[in-house]
Design a protein around this motif. Structure first.
Motif, PDB file in Angstrom:
ATOM      1  N   CYS A 149      55.344 -31.938  29.001  1.00 25.17           N
ATOM      2  CA  CYS A 149      56.755 -32.467  27.796  1.00 25.17           C
ATOM      3  C   CYS A 149      57.528 -33.572  27.753  1.00 25.17           C
ATOM      4  O   CYS A 149      57.383 -33.443  28.765  1.00 25.17           O
ATOM      5  CB  CYS A 149      57.617 -30.739  27.489  1.00 25.17           C
ATOM      6  SG  CYS A 149      59.258 -31.509  26.068  1.00 25.17           S
ATOM      7  N   CYS A 193      54.761 -29.754  22.088  1.00 25.32           N
ATOM      8  CA  CYS A 193      55.329 -28.574  22.882  1.00 25.32           C
ATOM      9  C   CYS A 193      55.672 -27.216  21.650  1.00 25.32           C
ATOM     10  O   CYS A 193      56.280 -27.462  21.185  1.00 25.32           O
ATOM     11  CB  CYS A 193      56.137 -29.409  23.992  1.00 25.32           C
ATOM     12  SG  CYS A 193      57.469 -27.744  24.746  1.00 25.32           S
ATOM     13  N   CYS A 226      64.432 -29.911  25.352  1.00 26.76           N
ATOM     14  CA  CYS A 226      63.420 -28.748  25.598  1.00 26.76           C
ATOM     15  C   CYS A 226      64.227 -27.579  25.941  1.00 26.76           C
ATOM     16  O   CYS A 226      64.511 -27.356  27.450  1.00 26.76           O
ATOM     17  CB  CYS A 226      61.794 -28.525  26.908  1.00 26.76           C
ATOM     18  SG  CYS A 226      60.760 -27.921  26.471  1.00 26.76           S
ATOM     19  N   ALA A 282      57.650 -25.427  22.807  1.00 24.28           N
ATOM     20  CA  ALA A 282      58.931 -24.705  23.759  1.00 24.28           C
ATOM     21  C   ALA A 282      59.919 -25.561  22.634  1.00 24.28           C
ATOM     22  O   ALA A 282      61.295 -24.779  21.696  1.00 24.28           O
ATOM     23  CB  ALA A 282      58.922 -24.570  25.063  1.00 24.28           C
ATOM     24  N   CYS A 283      60.042 -26.777  22.305  1.00 25.94           N
ATOM     25  CA  CYS A 283      60.533 -27.635  21.464  1.00 25.94           C
ATOM     26  C   CYS A 283      60.353 -28.525  20.745  1.00 25.94           C
ATOM     27  O   CYS A 283      60.836 -29.135  19.519  1.00 25.94           O
ATOM     28  CB  CYS A 283      61.391 -28.937  22.721  1.00 25.94           C
ATOM     29  SG  CYS A 283      60.337 -29.816  23.905  1.00 25.94           S
ATOM     30  N   GLN A 308      63.482 -26.210  29.351  1.00 29.47           N
ATOM     31  CA  GLN A 308      63.531 -27.010  30.518  1.00 29.47           C
ATOM     32  C   GLN A 308      64.585 -27.536  30.668  1.00 29.47           C
ATOM     33  O   GLN A 308      65.130 -28.292  32.218  1.00 29.47           O
ATOM     34  CB  GLN A 308      62.651 -28.579  31.054  1.00 29.47           C
ATOM     35  CG  GLN A 308      61.315 -28.705  30.229  1.00 29.47           C
ATOM     36  CD  GLN A 308      60.877 -30.328  30.070  1.00 29.47           C
ATOM     37  OE1 GLN A 308      61.387 -31.098  30.720  1.00 29.47           O
ATOM     38  NE2 GLN A 308      60.133 -30.552  28.877  1.00 29.47           N
TER      39      GLN A 308
HETATM   40 ZN   LIG Z   1      59.776 -29.142  25.185  1.00 27.92          ZN
END
Ligand SMILES: [Zn+2]
Length: 687
Positions: free
Chosen positions: A434, A416, A440, A418-419, A443
């Motif tokens: 993800c 992912c 995350c 983002a994370c 989310q």
């Molecule tokens: Zn993520």
């Protein structure tokens, strides 16, 4: 697309291609009509239909029983009652250029045996949802979507909320009349609606047409009432008495009755005027308050309309002359992966900004991993962009001749962006997600809202708005932070909209939930496919948080006993087992879980009358046909007495109840030395 020219197809190729097209068009019809989430642009869809028609024209013997040419759109599905149209709602044939329009006119004249020019009514073709409205003695009584043309969905209640729909016709009207029109959303209303949807974390619509369809087809009518739906009326179905001799006069009647009729509609003295009108509308298009994708031309004289009748699914007296899709070519700079609030990874193309039909476009959707592979879109490519009524532009194709040397196929990430958690794509699904749900950042808010919801931790006073507010303050990184909010009570009390009492109440509500039953705890984690009932199954099966945690970590190993046991719990199965394993395989999730558990007292799951039953805590498998009870009945009884019922036999199984015609499971039990008993013995045991 690299398609063989229709003229070059062999018969076998043509048959295979017709089968493929039937399948594809059905799929897109469903996505468009039933699910309101089209996957391809209108122009691409039209291209599929035209190719299908061209192949059928060359190979009439190969026309399939399920040919898309004989169908209009999607059949109604679920939720709404079906309503049969008294006169079918047909769809129109399309023309894509002046030559095709001229051919349409020539066909009509040949049919009528006529040489003098035809009078037309031209109406801008609104991109909305077609509906049929029935009025009895001037009162609106029923309304339906088009559906498959014969039968639509009964959306009467939803339609009644629309201000632009006359509940009563003003002036004299037939005893019964069906009036057809288009429900739509203006561009301005669409943008405002999407903004509000995005803010609320709800679904964002791809274009005004889908927004209109999605808004009208709401089971909760109060949602429809809050949506800015507009209506233009333009056609008639059944009528118990004639109301006009020409279509133009019919439009005037509609206006008198209180309907809005598109003010741009115009009566044209002959077919030669159509091309000028078409050009005029193409220029006016971008400045209109609503989307149009062409102009509908109808022969004005209703007597001629009756004589011309229909062919297949379309009238011979009308045609939709579509605007060409708005296309442009530009360079794709980067493919960026966005992470949605539910963890879905969506690829977005970042482009050299380019003007497409009057709108500056710097970004286009690439839908998903398969779409990128199918079109072989690469960073640095020159791509053909298209806006065809859709607000979100699409990449149609790659200009491969202009592909830079050393370019490489795009590799979709498996983590992912983002994370950094693993991003997985279950077999049979198109979306990669993800797995770091709890950590995350993309989310987090969504997960926290789920976490405090009623079936989960049920924390009073912590709604969506408050979660978002505290998140923005930087107070909530993960669910464990919720339980640290009471430390900020004094600070919360001074915030706008809060006071000492409400802050105190919030602290109390949070503290009260520090003790939580295992099943609610599991549900609150928001693991994909683990709803309330699956969370209960897991809690009952594993008993305590500590045991569940240990077993789940072990179950991350494919083929382990723990994984097999998890997958064999009745109601769980291998797919859900995989989701759980994916969750526990992500170290960040386990860290967050432990941090959270440290804040809580998680209560063990206790079976009801279990404690002193002879099968409490035992793992039981039923196999073969039971004669005095059904399988669900036997299972429910066993579980009520504290047993766990699984589907497959392993060395952890305690009892196998063998019914008639038992097969491999009974054999395996004997091999493993597991205790077996007959149905009668079982009944005695649990009596
Ligand atoms: Zn993520």
């Amino acid at each position: 697309m690299n398609e063989t020219l229709v003229d070059a197809l062999t018969e076998a190729e043509a048959a295979a291609e017709l089968a493929r097209l039937a399948r594809e068009i059905t799929h897109h019809d469903k996505a468009y009509h039933t699910l309101d989430t089209p996957e391809i642009s209108d122009a691409e869809y039209d291209a599929l239909r035209r190719r299908n028609a061209a192949i059928e024209a060359r190979f009439p013997a190969l026309i399939r029983a399920d040919s898309p040419s004989n169908r209009i759109g999607g059949a109604p599905e679920s939720g709404f009652a079906k309503l049969r149209h008294r006169v079918p709602m047909l769809s129109l044939d399309n023309a894509f250029d002046a030559a095709e329009f001229v051919e349409f006119c020539a066909r009509a004249k040949r049919f009528l045996g006529r040489t003098e020019p035809l009078t037309f009514v031209a109406e801008p073709k609104i991109d909305g949802l077609s509906i049929s409205l029935t009025y009895e003695h001037g009162h609106f009584v029923r309304g339906a979507t088009r559906g498959d043309g014969t039968e639509g969905e009964d959306v009467t209640t939803n339609l009644r909320t629309m201000k632009s729909l006359p509940q009563r016709l003003s002036g004299p009207a037939p005893a019964l009349i069906e009036i057809r029109g288009e429900v739509f959303i203006t561009k301005a209303d669409f943008l405002a609606l999407n903004q509000a949807q995005a803010l609320a974390g709800s679904k964002v619509f791809a274009n005004p047409r889908n927004a209109a369809a999605g808004s009208l087809r709401q089971l909760d009518v109060s949602v429809t009432a809050g949506r800015p739906l507009s209506l233009f009326a333009y056609a008639q179905g059944e009528s118990t008495e004639p109301v006009a001799n020409t279509h133009w006069d019919y439009l005037l009647r509609l206006r008198d009755w209180g309907f809005e009729v598109n003010p741009l509609s115009r009566r044209l003295g002959n077919e030669a005027d159509a091309e000028a009108f078409q050009n005029e509308m193409a220029l006016a298009r971008s400045g209109l308050g609503y989307d149009i994708d062409g102009v509908v031309y109808k022969i004005d004289d209703l007597g001629l309309q009756r004589r011309l009748g229909f062919v297949g699914r379309a009238p011979r007296w009308a045609i939709a002359w579509k605007f060409p899709a708005e296309q442009a070519t530009t360079v794709l700079r980067e493919i960026r992966i966005q992470v949605g609030r539910t963890g879905a990874l969506t690829p977005v193309a970042e482009l050299e900004p380019v003007n497409v039909g009057g709108v500056l476009v710097a970004r286009a959707t690439l839908h998903n991993e398969d779409e990128i592979a199918r079109k072989d879109v690469r960073v640095g490519d020159t791509v053909v962009l298209q806006r065809a009524g859709d607000v979100i532009p699409q990449i149609v194709s790659v200009v491969t001749e202009r592909r830079p040397a050393h370019s490489v196929p795009f590799v979709f990430p498996d983590t992912c962006p983002a994370c950094g958690s693993h991003a997985v794509r279950p077999p049979g699904e198109v979306v990669r997600r993800c797995t770091g749900g709890l950590t995350c950042p993309a989310q987090r808010v969504e997960r926290l809202i789920h976490f405090v919801s009623r079936p989960a931790f049920d924390i009073d006073g912590l709604g969506e708005k408050t979660i978002q507010e505290f998140y923005n303050e930087g107070w909530l990184h993960g669910p464990a932070d919720l339980f640290r909010l009471p430390q900020r009570e004094a600070e919360i009390a001074t915030r706008e909209g809060w006071g000492r009492v409400s802050a105190r109440n919030l602290s109390r509500a949070i503290t009260a939930r520090r003790t939580v039953p295992l099943d609610r705890f599991i549900f609150a984690l928001g693991i994909r496919r683990i709803g309330e009932s699956n969370a209960k199954l897991l809690a009952r099966h594993y008993g305590s948080f500590a045991n569940w945690r240990t077993q789940m970590l072990a179950a991350t190993t494919v083929g382990s006993d723990e994984r097999l046991e998890l997958g064999s719990i009745t109601g769980i199965g291998p797919t859900i087992a995989e989701e759980l394993a994916d969750f526990f395989a992500e170290r960040r999730n386990v860290d967050t879980l432990d941090e959270l558990a440290a804040e809580l007292t998680i209560q063990d799951a206790v079976a009801a009358e279990a404690a002193d039953s002879p099968i409490a805590g035992k793992t039981v498998v039923f196999t073969g046909t039971l004669e005095t009870m059904t399988r669900p009945e036997a299972k429910a009884r066993a579980e009520a007495l504290g047993a766990k019922v699984t589907d497959s036999v392993s060395k952890k199984t305690d009892i196998v109840v063998v019914g008639a015609d038992a097969g491999s499971k009974a054999r395996k039990a004997t091999e493993l030395g597991v205790r077996t008993m007959t149905e009668a013995e079982w009944r005695d045991l649990v009596a």
